[in-house]
Design an enzyme around this catalytic site. Sequence first.
Site, PDB file in Angstrom:
ATOM      1  N   ASP A  86       0.821  -1.214   0.000  1.00  0.00           N
ATOM      2  CA  ASP A  86       0.000   0.000   0.000  1.00  0.00           C
ATOM      3  C   ASP A  86       0.858   1.267   0.000  1.00  0.00           C
ATOM      4  O   ASP A  86       0.462   2.294   0.536  1.00  0.00           O
ATOM      5  CB  ASP A  86      -0.947   0.007   1.203  1.00  0.00           C
ATOM      6  CG  ASP A  86      -0.201  -0.006   2.537  1.00  0.00           C
ATOM      7  OD1 ASP A  86       1.009  -0.301   2.550  1.00  0.00           O
ATOM      8  OD2 ASP A  86      -0.827   0.288   3.569  1.00  0.00           O
ATOM      9  N   GLU A 153      -2.933   0.245  -3.888  1.00  0.00           N
ATOM     10  CA  GLU A 153      -4.168  -0.112  -3.194  1.00  0.00           C
ATOM     11  C   GLU A 153      -5.246   0.903  -3.563  1.00  0.00           C
ATOM     12  O   GLU A 153      -5.037   2.117  -3.433  1.00  0.00           O
ATOM     13  CB  GLU A 153      -3.976  -0.112  -1.678  1.00  0.00           C
ATOM     14  CG  GLU A 153      -5.241  -0.522  -0.928  1.00  0.00           C
ATOM     15  CD  GLU A 153      -5.114  -0.392   0.590  1.00  0.00           C
ATOM     16  OE1 GLU A 153      -5.343  -1.391   1.284  1.00  0.00           O
ATOM     17  OE2 GLU A 153      -4.797   0.714   1.057  1.00  0.00           O
TER      18      GLU A 153
END
Length: 251
Positions: A86, A153
Site C-alpha cells: 500500500d 491499493e
Amino acid sequence: MSPQDQIAQFKQLKHTITRFMMVYKFALDEMETKIEILKEEFHLLHDYNPIEHTKSRLKSPESIMNKLFRKNLEVSLPSIKNNIRDIAGLRITCSFISDIYKICDMLTRQSDLTILEIKDYIKNPKPNGYQSLHMLIEVPVFMSDRVEKVCIEVQIRTIAMDFWASLEHKIFYKYNEAVPERLLQELKSAAESATALDRQMERLHVEMGEIKENQVLDAEEELRRFRIDNQQFNIPSALLELIEAEPNSDK
C-alpha cells in the site's frame, strides 16, 4: 571514508530511493487518468457521474520503514516492493453503493491492469463497523529503460462510509488507539446509521431512475441529441439513416 566519498554515497542513496518511489507516483498518475476517462465516458453515455472525487497518496519513507519493523521484515528495497503493498494508495468516493461495484467492474475489465486481490468490507464489515471495497491492482509503468509492475491499493467507498472512516481515524489518533469501550460501541452504531442512510439513498436513486425511464415526453427528440464538454450536438436524420443502413451497424 573521506567526506567526499560520504557525500557521493549519500547522493547515490538519495537517487536510488527517489527512483524507487517515483514509479509508485507514476502508477498513481496512470490510475487517476484511467479514472478520469471512465468518469467522463460514463457521464457522456449515461448522463450520470458515479464518482464524487478521488484522492491519492504515497506512503512516506518513514512510514514504510515503520511498517517493515512492525512486521519484522528485511530492510531492503526488494523486501519493501514484495511486502509493502500500500505504498501507493488511491481512494475513490462514490454516491451510491451500487456505484462501488460498477467502478470495480470497470477497473477489472481494463486489460493492462492485473487485479491481485479484492477485499469486500461492505458485504463483510470489520468488527468496528468499517466498510469499503479494497482492491490491490498491479499497474504497468513504462520507464525509459524498463517496464515496472507496481502494486497500488484502491479503496472505493460511499460519501457516508468515507465520512465515518475519516472521523473514526481522528478519534483513534486522539486517543492513541486506546479508545474507551463506550466510544467503540457508539462508533459501530454510527457506522450502522451510515449504512442505513446509504441504503435509503440507493432506494431513492433507483426509484428516481425508474421515474425518468417512464417519462416519454420528447423521447425521439432527446435521442437525436448528445453532449460533449457542455456542447450539445444534434444528429442529422440523414446520418441516422446512413448508420441504420450499414450492415452490422450495431456491432
